[in-house]
Enzyme design. Structure first.
Site, PDB file in Angstrom:
ATOM      1  N   GLU A  15       1.242  -1.517   0.434  1.00 10.36           N
ATOM      2  CA  GLU A  15      -0.326   0.319   0.070  1.00 10.36           C
ATOM      3  C   GLU A  15       0.993   1.080  -0.299  1.00 10.36           C
ATOM      4  OE1 GLU A  15      -3.904  -0.474   2.789  1.00 10.36           O
ATOM      5  OE2 GLU A  15      -2.694  -1.699   3.202  1.00 10.36           O
ATOM      6  N   SER A 165      -6.752  -2.566   1.520  1.00  6.74           N
ATOM      7  CA  SER A 165      -7.001  -2.326   0.234  1.00  6.74           C
ATOM      8  C   SER A 165      -7.128  -3.675  -1.042  1.00  6.74           C
ATOM      9  CB  SER A 165      -5.508  -1.193  -0.583  1.00  6.74           C
ATOM     10  OG  SER A 165      -5.866  -0.448   0.245  1.00  6.74           O
ATOM     11  N   SER A 298     -11.343   9.398  -0.906  1.00  8.58           N
ATOM     12  CA  SER A 298     -11.498   8.953  -0.732  1.00  8.58           C
ATOM     13  C   SER A 298     -12.401   9.101   0.631  1.00  8.58           C
ATOM     14  CB  SER A 298     -10.010   8.446   0.491  1.00  8.58           C
ATOM     15  OG  SER A 298      -8.927   9.078  -0.284  1.00  8.58           O
TER      16      SER A 298
END
Length: 325
Positions: A15, A165, A298
């Site tokens: 990530e 993720s 986001s």
């Protein structure tokens, strides 16, 4: 007096690039009248301050400081924007606590617990928060595919237990796909969680400490364009998101109460974003993220904006709360 802020980003996991994006957004939006922000890259090969001219200045890990333009810069607070290890699993939190430097994320124990999907869901089950039927494996354990699938059914999800993720996660439909899915998950972590597929509406809800109190943000409904909310759906535009979620008020209230309950019983602070699947009127928790994505696109920033909290205020509040400690 302006505070020196280290925005830590990067990390040791896959990530890394996503974290760099989050940290760069924090750097962009922090008020220069209140803070002197610094990009601090945490990478396996080195920890360094990345200056605007591209120069890299090594961090002294002994006291988490750096010599910049001949002056020793000591950071008074850390904004944690690392997704994955070592910023989301407790290592950086413990290190900074040892040095007496406040940081914006939850404390080290809460970070370690929430980063471990199996342990988080096991703890919250005692508080009436449901989760999917699951099987847990350590690398090297004997694998009885028939027994596993008899418990969780097909389709099911095979997940790296400590990753974010959707890294190391696969959705499988046939027994023959299990071995490859396990290999993908074990490439990311030495612990794997195999979960029953829950066919329902997926939602995400942010909970933060805002002006000294727990605040539940508006809920986001997630509609993946593909089969499920994978990496592509999260970061490459492969989903449609609705904030607030298109769910009845009664369900909104129920999920908000569950997310707040989880936040408070775990002794959380800072940001959190919890994921739920609604099946037949019942919410099931999937996971809790404690350093969620912080770009304009986001989920948590979307929710904050819906609540009337712009990014600059969201980030300033996080630092203000951290400095209270």
């Amino acid at each position: 007096m302006k505070k020196n802020v280290a925005i830590i980003m990067g990390g040791y996991s896959t990530e890394y690039d996503i974290s760099i994006k989050s940290g760069s957004v924090v750097y962009q939006y922090l008020d220069r009248n209140s803070y002197n922000p610094y990009k601090v890259i945490i990478a396996k090969e080195a920890w360094y301050v990345l200056l605007d001219n591209g120069q890299k200045v090594e961090i002294d890990k002994g006291d988490f400081s750096a010599f910049i333009h001949g002056e020793k810069i000591k950071f008074e607070v850390v904004f944690n924007a690392i997704h994955g290890t070592p910023g989301e699993d407790g290592y950086m939190q413990a290190y900074l606590e040892m040095l007496g430097i406040p940081q914006t994320a939850c404390d080290f124990y809460q970070a370690a617990l929430t980063f471990n999907k199996r342990d988080l869901l096991s703890v919250l089950k005692a508080y009436g928060i449901r989760s999917a039927e699951s099987v847990y494996l350590n690398e090297g354990d004997p694998i009885d595919a028939d027994a596993i699938l008899a418990k969780v059914g097909l389709p099911c999800f095979v997940k790296a237990n400590r990753a974010g993720s959707s890294m190391g996660t696969s959705k499988i439909y046939k027994k023959e796909e299990l071995d490859q899915a396990l290999a993908n998950a074990f490439a990311e972590d030495d612990q794997v969680l195999i979960e029953a597929f829950l066919d329902g509406t997926e939602v995400s809800v942010g909970v933060i400490t805002y002006k000294g109190k727990t605040k539940v943000l508006p809920i986001t409904e997630i509609v993946p364009h593909g089969d499920w909310f994978d990496y592509k759906a999260k970061y490459e535009g492969g989903s449609t998101e609705y904030t607030p979620a298109r769910i009845p008020q009664e369900m909104t209230d129920k999920i908000s109460a569950l997310a707040q309950k989880a936040y408070e019983v775990l002794g959380m602070k800072g940001f959190s974003r919890s994921e739920f699947i609604i099946v037949d009127g019942n919410p099931f928790m999937l996971e809790m993220n404690t350093t969620p994505g912080l770009t304009e696109q986001s989920l948590l920033p979307q929710q904050a904006a819906e609540a009337g909290i712009p990014l600059a205020e969201l980030f300033d509040n996080a630092l203000t709360e951290a400095l209270k400690k």
